[in-house]
Design a protein around this motif. Structure first.
Motif, PDB file in Angstrom:
ATOM      1  N   THR A  66       0.887  -1.176  -0.064  1.00 40.71           N
ATOM      2  CA  THR A  66      -0.004   0.105   0.041  1.00 40.71           C
ATOM      3  C   THR A  66       1.070   1.341   0.205  1.00 40.71           C
ATOM      4  O   THR A  66       2.003   1.118   0.323  1.00 40.71           O
ATOM      5  CB  THR A  66      -0.868   0.098   1.360  1.00 40.71           C
ATOM      6  N   ASP A  95       0.441   5.703   1.264  1.00 35.83           N
ATOM      7  CA  ASP A  95      -0.413   6.739   1.454  1.00 35.83           C
ATOM      8  C   ASP A  95      -0.716   7.748   0.415  1.00 35.83           C
ATOM      9  O   ASP A  95       0.179   7.679  -0.547  1.00 35.83           O
ATOM     10  CB  ASP A  95       0.104   7.333   3.033  1.00 35.83           C
ATOM     11  N   HIS A  96      -1.102   8.882   0.720  1.00 35.93           N
ATOM     12  CA  HIS A  96      -1.610   9.975  -0.154  1.00 35.93           C
ATOM     13  C   HIS A  96      -0.196  10.548  -0.574  1.00 35.93           C
ATOM     14  O   HIS A  96      -0.233  11.176  -1.617  1.00 35.93           O
ATOM     15  CB  HIS A  96      -2.433  10.993   0.465  1.00 35.93           C
ATOM     16  N   SER A  97       0.727  10.622   0.208  1.00 35.04           N
ATOM     17  CA  SER A  97       2.079  11.362  -0.403  1.00 35.04           C
ATOM     18  C   SER A  97       2.874  10.479  -1.056  1.00 35.04           C
ATOM     19  O   SER A  97       4.106  10.606  -1.430  1.00 35.04           O
ATOM     20  CB  SER A  97       2.723  11.955   1.013  1.00 35.04           C
ATOM     21  N   GLY A  98       2.487   8.868  -1.065  1.00 35.95           N
ATOM     22  CA  GLY A  98       3.370   8.004  -1.773  1.00 35.95           C
ATOM     23  C   GLY A  98       4.382   7.250  -0.842  1.00 35.95           C
ATOM     24  O   GLY A  98       5.081   6.380  -1.435  1.00 35.95           O
ATOM     25  N   SER A 149      -6.387   6.691   2.513  1.00 32.72           N
ATOM     26  CA  SER A 149      -6.281   7.865   1.817  1.00 32.72           C
ATOM     27  C   SER A 149      -5.781   7.476   0.334  1.00 32.72           C
ATOM     28  O   SER A 149      -5.688   8.351  -0.317  1.00 32.72           O
ATOM     29  CB  SER A 149      -4.986   8.514   2.495  1.00 32.72           C
ATOM     30  N   ASN A 150      -5.315   6.232  -0.101  1.00 32.64           N
ATOM     31  CA  ASN A 150      -4.975   5.718  -0.999  1.00 32.64           C
ATOM     32  C   ASN A 150      -5.339   4.318  -1.571  1.00 32.64           C
ATOM     33  O   ASN A 150      -4.750   3.578  -0.823  1.00 32.64           O
ATOM     34  CB  ASN A 150      -3.514   5.891  -1.289  1.00 32.64           C
ATOM     35  N   CYS A 183       5.396   4.130   1.142  1.00 33.43           N
ATOM     36  CA  CYS A 183       5.013   3.005   0.810  1.00 33.43           C
ATOM     37  C   CYS A 183       5.223   2.104   2.066  1.00 33.43           C
ATOM     38  O   CYS A 183       5.690   2.312   2.933  1.00 33.43           O
ATOM     39  CB  CYS A 183       5.772   2.084  -0.393  1.00 33.43           C
ATOM     40  N   ARG A 224      -4.859   2.234   7.203  1.00 34.11           N
ATOM     41  CA  ARG A 224      -4.625   3.871   7.250  1.00 34.11           C
ATOM     42  C   ARG A 224      -4.323   4.330   5.863  1.00 34.11           C
ATOM     43  O   ARG A 224      -4.751   5.358   5.370  1.00 34.11           O
ATOM     44  CB  ARG A 224      -3.741   4.312   8.282  1.00 34.11           C
ATOM     45  N   ASN A 225      -3.377   3.553   5.198  1.00 32.49           N
ATOM     46  CA  ASN A 225      -2.919   3.848   3.753  1.00 32.49           C
ATOM     47  C   ASN A 225      -4.168   3.732   2.854  1.00 32.49           C
ATOM     48  O   ASN A 225      -4.337   4.721   2.013  1.00 32.49           O
ATOM     49  CB  ASN A 225      -1.769   2.961   3.341  1.00 32.49           C
ATOM     50  N   GLN A 283      -5.289   2.233  -3.747  1.00 29.80           N
ATOM     51  CA  GLN A 283      -4.365   1.209  -4.785  1.00 29.80           C
ATOM     52  C   GLN A 283      -3.617   0.272  -3.779  1.00 29.80           C
ATOM     53  O   GLN A 283      -2.772   0.870  -3.090  1.00 29.80           O
ATOM     54  CB  GLN A 283      -3.643   2.181  -5.787  1.00 29.80           C
ATOM     55  N   LYS A 308      -8.168  -1.911  -6.342  1.00 31.34           N
ATOM     56  CA  LYS A 308      -8.604  -0.746  -5.496  1.00 31.34           C
ATOM     57  C   LYS A 308      -9.243  -1.577  -4.236  1.00 31.34           C
ATOM     58  O   LYS A 308      -9.843  -2.425  -4.352  1.00 31.34           O
ATOM     59  CB  LYS A 308      -9.537   0.069  -6.123  1.00 31.34           C
TER      60      LYS A 308
END
Length: 211
Positions: free
Chosen positions: A54, A56-59, A100-101, A61, A96-97, A103, A122
């Motif tokens: 996974t 998060d929104h900032s990338g 926000s994201n 990993c 948590r990831n 994928q 997804k």
């Protein structure tokens, strides 16, 4: 000119990368499918272990293991599956990831088999009691599941497993020479007054009583 860093010369374009690595053959290009066919379902049904990737929104990993009895991942249909969230350390990094994201990438392994199954899609967090009840183990249903809508899946070749000799017990190191998780945790956490032996006992209790 590539920037020079601690890694030395770096590749900065796909063109440069392809000039070194080349291109995949027709079989590799054509092997990707977009649903869980009978082969994928059979693989998942016999897999006791997967890795969940996974970001998060900032990338930032994260890769986290998931494991249980073979077939613990519940396939709903050709496009959807659910991973039960068993008791863990409550960091919930993956979940948590996903909030926000969505994928995710999954890598399923079967002990003794060189090939692995990769699934990308997804994800969402599931709390439907009726659905989670179907993944009950030892009289306990998971509190949460990770639902995945499959976008692509394909078999990954066995080369990495073969090179590593992962499933060959005669190549495994002596357990006495393996890193001590308790010692690593003690050095990393630096908890005043807590000894390595106490941390080892915490781990033993958790592994024995809270799977």
């Amino acid at each position: 000119m590539n920037k020079i860093s601690v890694f030395g010369e770096r590749i900065s374009t796909e063109e440069e990368l392809r000039s070194l690595i080349g291109y995949p053959g027709d079989l590799v290009n054509r092997k990707v499918i977009f649903h869980l066919d009978v082969h994928c379902r059979n693989f998942i049904a016999q897999s006791p272990f997967l890795l969940l990737a996974t970001a998060d929104h900032s990338g930032l990993c994260d890769v986290s293991p998931r494991g249980d009895v073979p077939g613990f991942v519940f396939v709903l249909d050709e496009k959807h599956l659910v991973i039960p969230e068993r008791p863990g350390n409550r960091r919930v990094d993956s979940m948590r990831n996903i909030l926000s994201n969505p994928q995710v990438g999954l890598l399923f392994l079967i002990p003794g088999l060189g090939e692995t199954l990769r699934i990308n899609g997804k994800a969402c967090l599931v709390k439907d009691e009726k659905l989670l009840k179907q993944m009950e183990v030892n009289g306990r249903s998971p509190l949460v599941g990770i639902g995945v809508e499959v976008e692509e899946c394909f078999v990954h070749c066995a080369k990495a497993i073969l090179r590593s000799k992962l499933w060959e017990p005669e190549t495994w190191p002596d357990k006495k020479r393996l890193p001590s998780a308790a010692k690593m945790l003690a050095d990393h956490a630096k908890m005043p007054g807590t000894t390595v032996d106490e941390i080892a006992e915490i781990l033993r209790e958790s592994y024995s009583n809270r799977l």
